[in-house]
Structure formats: structure tokens, C-alpha cells
Write an enzyme that holds these catalytic residues in place. Sequence first.
Site, mmCIF file in Angstrom:
data_model
loop_
_atom_site.group_PDB
_atom_site.id
_atom_site.type_symbol
_atom_site.label_atom_id
_atom_site.label_comp_id
_atom_site.label_asym_id
_atom_site.label_seq_id
_atom_site.Cartn_x
_atom_site.Cartn_y
_atom_site.Cartn_z
ATOM 1 N N ASP A 127 17.532 -19.872 65.673
ATOM 2 C CA ASP A 127 18.647 -18.970 65.375
ATOM 3 C C ASP A 127 19.832 -19.706 64.733
ATOM 4 O OD1 ASP A 127 19.822 -16.461 65.344
ATOM 5 O OD2 ASP A 127 19.210 -16.006 67.393
ATOM 6 N N ASP A 184 20.751 -7.946 63.451
ATOM 7 C CA ASP A 184 19.804 -7.446 64.450
ATOM 8 C C ASP A 184 19.500 -5.954 64.330
ATOM 9 O OD1 ASP A 184 20.188 -9.999 65.228
ATOM 10 O OD2 ASP A 184 20.592 -9.550 67.331
HETATM 11 C C1 GLA Z 1 20.312 -13.202 67.594
HETATM 12 C C2 GLA Z 1 18.960 -12.835 67.000
HETATM 13 C C3 GLA Z 1 18.198 -11.923 67.943
HETATM 14 C C4 GLA Z 1 18.022 -12.610 69.288
HETATM 15 C C5 GLA Z 1 19.391 -13.019 69.837
HETATM 16 C C6 GLA Z 1 19.274 -13.868 71.074
HETATM 17 O O1 GLA Z 1 21.166 -12.102 67.687
HETATM 18 O O2 GLA Z 1 19.120 -12.219 65.741
HETATM 19 O O3 GLA Z 1 16.932 -11.590 67.392
HETATM 20 O O4 GLA Z 1 17.204 -13.739 69.143
HETATM 21 O O5 GLA Z 1 20.136 -13.771 68.891
HETATM 22 O O6 GLA Z 1 20.526 -14.247 71.584
#
Ligand code: GLA
Length: 374
Positions: A127, A184
Amino acid sequence: MIIKKPPMGWNTWNTFMGSINEQMVKESADAFISEGLRDAGYQYVVVDDCWSEQNRDPVTDRLVPNHEKFPNGMKALSDYVHSLGLKFGMYSCIGVRTCAGYPGSFDREFLDAETFASWGVDYLKYDGCYFPETTDQENMYHRMGVALENCGRDIVYAVCNGGEADVWTWIRSTGANMFRSTYDIMDNFRSYYDIAMSQKDKFCFSAPNCYNDIDMLTVGIYGNGKIGKLGCTDSEYRQQFVLWCMYNAPLMLGCDIRSMSAATKALVTNRDLIAIDQDDAARPPIWFKHRWNEDLRWAFKHLSKGYALALYNFSDSDSKIQFLFDSVGITVASGLKARLTDIFTGECVGEFRDCFAADVPRHDVKLYRFELVK
Ligand code: GLA
């Protein structure tokens, strides 16, 4: 690591966020077998954020699995996943902390890659939160790319930076196998629609060995997950899944696969649909839209053999959608006819010379295998 197909699997985040533990991951791995997911091609069991303790081991500096959630550690869990003929995935971050605030891999990239390898990890979601502002995000992704290439184990490198810094323009060079291109997903129509449309012109950057990842699916969550209570209808989930498959996007399920509805199970294990996603050619679809109504769109995709045609109705009313073959170079003068087979019913709907039209209910999709015959 070389990969020739977009990865398929399941990830803990969309339904569970931080409420994860060894038992539910094991039960979900079991569901790959009992629900026919493994047979349909799903392989990766991925534990997302919130799996570790709040701090590294003070002596070894290594990441430590949360003792309550994963009392037997990650190696035992990965052994279990492997014993089912599946692959094991984990999560870390370029930052000093992960997006949910757990220790990240900043400046510990090589140590962490080695730790993941020692636990039998086959896939790392990496990430993009909390990296020092004075550092360069691109360089952070290079670091983990090199670390994984030299950790002694083949590990799929699944980059996830939310599409920042025009990620598609440089990400292939880091050794990544896939890259998140959007923020997301939420479990509702507007969210998957916006994500899919935002990437319409970006799939020219997606190809074997490095695929554009438009996020884990929400198919089958029905508002019961932690990423939004609205949920979608079965026809909306069908639309979402077809969008992902027409894009050759990674298919990472995000619902609770231990308790899928019959409709969800039938959709996500549909072999003809999955074959479109996994097609060797991995070509982006050609998009069209209705002249006055941009909520009516259709997409045509060259497969390695034959074609696929998807008619999407994103509008709020049932509509007819028409596709003119000339738009993709199939002229009447060619003497060719198109034979269309409905992917969901298996029914041959006929042979057509110059155009095809179908009624598509609101927020639904029709999908056809499109073969040219003399
Ligand atoms: C980000 C990612 C998500 C998830 C969260 C976890 O927002 O885009 O898919 O992995 O972090 O904290």
C-alpha cells in the site's frame, strides 16, 4: 516474478477490515474448495491490513503477527493454505505505518521481504500510506520491487497506491505485477461505476505481467461488509463482475465466501465469464456510448479467439442498446455474419449482418460471445 494472467483470489478487507483472525481465514480457505472457487481458478488467500502487532520485535526488528488474531503465526497459516493447493497473500505498506496504522515497511523493505518469504508468502499487497513527504513514492515502490526479487521466493508484487502520481506511467518498471489505479471501492453502484469509468482510457497500460487492478470486488456483500452499508442488487453485481472481466482486471473477491448467495456463487464461478477475464491476449475493450445518453454504454473486446460484446445499462430505466458492427471494422461488404451466444444463458441468440440490439434492464448488463462466420 512473471505472471501471465490477472490474479484471482479473495481478500479480507472489504467485508472484515480489521476483524480478522486465523480461524476465519482458514474457514475462508476451506470455502475455496467447498464452494468451487479453486476449481474455477481462484488461488490467492490474502490477509489485508491489521494482521500485525502495533510494534516490531524490539530485538530482531521484524514484523510480528498479532498474538490474539494469529496465535500460531503466519507460517502455520500459510502452510494450511498451501495444504489446500492454494497460495497465501499478505499486506504491507511503503510508509512508516500502514493505512490502518500498523508498522509499515519503510526502510525495512529487505528485512520484511525476507520475513514474508520465510512465512511462505506468495503475494504481497503493498500500500501507499504514511511515507515521509520528503521521499519519493516511485522510489519506495522500486525498493520493495528489488527486495522481493531478491528474497529467494516468487512473490506476486501487488502495488496499491490508489492511482496516485500517474502510477500507470512508471509502475511496470518497478517489477510490479499489478497496480491499484483508483481509491477504495465502496459497496454501491455509484462507486464501482465511477471506478470503472475512470479507467476507460487507462487499460492500454495493463498487460500480462502487470495488470491494472481496479480494486477487490464487492460482489456478494449486499451491504453486509465494513466498506459501506448500501449494497448492490444482483444485477448490479453482475454488471460489476462483467466490467472487471472485460478489463482483464485481477479478480479478488471481497465478500464472505463462506456464505455466498446462490446468485453470487453462480456469477463468480461462471467459466465463460472468467475465460474473458483470463484471456491470454489481455486486450482492452473498445468503448462506445449512446449519442445522447452516456449511461448507455457498450464495449467490444478482441479475445485471443473471437470477440466479446457487453451492453451496459447504467441508467435508471430499462433501455434498448444497439451496436453497429461497422464501428469496429466489420463491414457488410466483408460477407461475415456475427453469431452471438448469451454468456449467462448459453443460448445462441442468432446471426446478424450489420447490427445487434437488445433490451437491457436498468443497472444490468448483457454479455455475448461474438463469433464471425461466413
Ligand atoms: C487502503 C487500501 C485498501 C486496504 C486499506 C487497509 O485504503 O486501498 O484496499 O488495503 O488500505 O488499511
